[in-house]
Motif scaffolding. Structure first.
Motif, short mmCIF file in Angstrom:
data_model
loop_
_atom_site.label_atom_id
_atom_site.label_comp_id
_atom_site.label_asym_id
_atom_site.label_seq_id
_atom_site.Cartn_x
_atom_site.Cartn_y
_atom_site.Cartn_z
N UNK A 9 0.83 -1.21 0.00
CA UNK A 9 0.00 0.00 0.00
C UNK A 9 0.87 1.26 0.00
N UNK A 10 1.96 1.24 0.74
CA UNK A 10 2.85 2.41 0.77
C UNK A 10 3.47 2.65 -0.61
N UNK A 11 3.73 1.59 -1.35
CA UNK A 11 4.31 1.74 -2.69
C UNK A 11 3.31 2.44 -3.62
N UNK A 12 2.04 2.17 -3.45
CA UNK A 12 1.02 2.86 -4.24
C UNK A 12 1.01 4.35 -3.89
N UNK A 13 1.17 4.66 -2.62
CA UNK A 13 1.13 6.06 -2.16
C UNK A 13 2.38 6.82 -2.61
N UNK A 14 3.56 6.18 -2.48
CA UNK A 14 4.83 6.88 -2.68
C UNK A 14 5.47 6.60 -4.03
N UNK A 15 5.02 5.56 -4.73
CA UNK A 15 5.72 5.14 -5.92
C UNK A 15 6.92 4.28 -5.56
N UNK A 16 7.46 3.60 -6.57
CA UNK A 16 8.59 2.70 -6.31
C UNK A 16 9.79 3.44 -5.73
N UNK A 17 10.03 4.67 -6.17
CA UNK A 17 11.21 5.41 -5.69
C UNK A 17 11.07 5.87 -4.25
N UNK A 18 9.84 5.84 -3.72
CA UNK A 18 9.62 6.29 -2.35
C UNK A 18 9.71 5.19 -1.32
N UNK A 19 9.96 3.95 -1.75
CA UNK A 19 10.10 2.82 -0.84
C UNK A 19 11.44 2.15 -1.12
N UNK A 20 12.31 2.16 -0.12
CA UNK A 20 13.65 1.60 -0.26
C UNK A 20 13.66 0.21 0.36
N UNK A 21 14.41 -0.67 -0.25
CA UNK A 21 14.43 -2.07 0.15
C UNK A 21 14.86 -2.25 1.60
N UNK A 22 14.51 -3.40 2.15
CA UNK A 22 14.81 -3.74 3.54
C UNK A 22 16.30 -3.66 3.84
N UNK A 23 16.60 -3.27 5.09
CA UNK A 23 17.97 -3.23 5.59
C UNK A 23 18.91 -2.42 4.70
N UNK A 24 18.41 -1.27 4.24
CA UNK A 24 19.25 -0.38 3.44
C UNK A 24 20.49 -0.01 4.25
N UNK A 74 -1.90 6.06 8.41
CA UNK A 74 -3.18 5.36 8.35
C UNK A 74 -3.00 3.90 7.91
N UNK A 75 -2.10 3.70 6.97
CA UNK A 75 -1.80 2.32 6.55
C UNK A 75 -1.14 1.55 7.70
N UNK A 76 -0.22 2.22 8.40
CA UNK A 76 0.46 1.58 9.53
C UNK A 76 -0.54 1.15 10.59
#
Length: 541
Positions: free
Chosen positions: A12-27, A58-60
């Protein structure tokens, strides 16, 4: 929290922020910490505005996935960008970097969490804002808002950075926008001019708390004075410390309008700014007393050094210099006054001196220049070199220092100490007794936060590449906490591994803080464990 809920929330966060707004785990950039602490971080979210922050929360709530907000993540020595607990998604607010509502006449400005000390300085220079940035030694890349919320301080007016905060806007854990009553009633402008607002003062909940995500902060700026004159003083005799301390208090009380803060530094702290760490002379990582004395004699470093600044008109500055000579003269061996003009003269002299002497004079001028720029409200990373004294690779010329990224080992112990000679001596004895046991050199600074109290910053420097050295430094911090609690020297802020000190069970503070937390964040999705103790629901009711 389970992996399915986290994966659903991330989708859901990826829909809100786009792919560039979500960075992979354990960056890697977010997991690095000067304390050596490591946390499991499922993802990093990078919103660009407060509407996205509200949507994220809200998603959280819906999936009950914990999020941990950071301003720029440069909280070096306290955990960097790491959360208090494992499995929190990082909410990186560095893209919320808007500066707005600057009033050049009244000296107030509104900043987002991503606004750094350097960015605010550039903004004021562009807009002819003749004001001082509330700088710290952490450097130009650190957040103005984040430092104020942690109750950071500096040696420029206004020294207490949260005291400069006049208005806060925050997104509460359920996604709603918090504003103070004056703003809600249509008085947004006067709200930014008066700290206390109307009704109960709730803005304080967002300082060292986890009750909301602050997205805008209005701060009062100190006007640039006619003159800024640094003064440096020293004493070669450690036994004079008990007489020096009350004199510092007398200076602040006598010259409170023009001298706002004073630093006292012991010889080892001064040496850390003047010479590389002499690894070959250390025993178990600690310099023996005779080696410290030898280095101090070689570099002309006294037992105690002091630094402050006079902010005043030319006439008042002249009177302040005379007062400083009168007060400090009997308890010091040396008192000098430095301004930009004198530093420029020293640089010119260095050009005509022979090799080694020229390098020494130029190095001294460069150090003084860096200190003066900070006093003038212009941030730089001169003081940040301390983090690299025992470990870490200094970045190349023109590259900003980042101790977490560069491998430095640093934990800050920052207790409050009364400005009384006997208390300061008792405190110094405690530090010098405990630190060497854990392979830590006792580098001590005492900074006045008012005319009654010092905050002492003791950097626990260690080799982060060495697991044993890292463990010993963390053990040293805990030993200092325990001893400080017995002696009455407790820190004004905590690192992410020390929040448990506030979990005092049935105390009134714990109950009230937890009741407030449960009221606004019943699912504990926002920065769990940060300053507010996590208490069972049955204990709250």
């Amino acid at each position: 929290m389970n992996s399915t809920s986290t994966e659903s929330a991330i989708a859901e966060w990826t829909v809100i922020l786009g792919d560039s707004g979500v960075i992979a785990a354990d960056a890697a950039d977010f997991g690095a910490s000067t304390t050596g602490t490591s946390r499991s971080i499922p993802a990093v979210l990078c919103p660009e505005n407060q509407e996205q922050v509200a949507a994220i929360l809200k998603v959280a709530q819906r999936w009950q996935v914990a999020v941990y907000p950071v301003s720029t993540g440069n909280n070096w020595g306290y955990g960097s960008a790491n959360p208090v607990e494992n499995d929190c998604v990082i909410l990186d607010l560095s893209r919320l970097d808007r500066i707005s509502d600057f009033d050049p006449e009244l000296g107030v400005v509104t900043v987002g969490p991503g606004v750094t000390q350097g960015a605010l300085r550039e903004f004021l220079d562009r807009h002819e804002g003749n004001y001082l940035v509330p700088v710290t030694g952490a450097g130009p890349t650190c957040s103005i808002l984040g430092n104020a919320l942690e109750r950071g301080y500096g040696i420029t007016p206004i020294t207490d950075h949260f005291a400069a905060v006049t208005k806060i806007e925050a997104i509460l854990p359920d996604g709603t926008l918090y504003r103070t009553p004056l703003s809600e009633l249509g008085g947004a402008e006067v709200d930014g001019l008066f700290k206390w607002g109307l009704g109960p003062y709730l803005d304080g909940l967002f300082s060292q708390g986890n009750f909301g995500v602050v997205v805008n902060m209005t701060i009062a700026l100190a006007p640039a004075p006619d003159t800024v004159t640094a003064f440096f003083f020293s004493t070669k005799d450690d036994a004079r410390l008990e007489a020096l301390v009350p004199t510092v208090r007398a200076v602040l009380r006598t010259l409170g309008g023009s001298v706002v803060a004073i630093n006292l530094l012991n010889s080892q702290r001064m040496l850390s700014m003047m010479t590389p760490f002499p690894e070959g002379k250390a025993i178990d990582g600690v310099l023996p007393a005779h080696e410290v004395e030898s280095l101090a004699n070689t570099h002309g470093v006294p037992a105690w050094s002091g630094v402050g600044a006079i902010y005043a008109s030319k006439e008042v500055a002249g009177a302040a210099r005379r007062t400083l000579r009168r007060l400090l003269g009997p308890v010091t061996d040396r008192l000098v006054f430095i301004n930009r003009r004198k530093v420029a003269v020293a640089r010119n002299i260095s050009r005509v001196l022979p090799g080694r002497l020229a390098a020494r004079v130029k190095g001294m001028a460069d150090t003084l220049s860096g200190a003066l720029e900070i006093m003038h409200g212009t941030p730089n990373d001169v003081a940040l070199a301390l983090a690299y004294w025992r470990s870490g690779d200094l970045p190349g010329a023109g590259q900003p220092k980042n101790p977490a990224r560069d491998g430095c080992g640093l934990i800050w112990f920052a207790p409050l100490v009364p400005i009384r000679g006997q208390d300061v001596r008792r405190y110094i004895d405690m530090i010098e007794r405990i630190c060497p046991r854990y392979g830590v050199n006792p580098l001590i600074t005492l900074t006045t936060v008012n005319d009654r109290c010092f905050d002492s910053t003791v950097p626990l420097l260690f080799d982060r590449r060495d697991a044993d050295s890292t463990a010993r430094a963390n053990d040293c911090y805990r030993a200092l906490l325990d001893a400080g609690q017995k002696e009455g020297f407790l820190p004004y802020r905590l690192n992410i591994d020390a929040m448990g000190i506030l979990n005092t069970g049935g105390s009134a503070f714990s109950r009230l803080a937890s009741q407030l937390k449960a009221a606004v964040d019943p699912n504990y999705i926002l920065a769990p464990g940060r300053y507010v103790p996590r208490i069972k629901r049955s204990e709250v009711l």
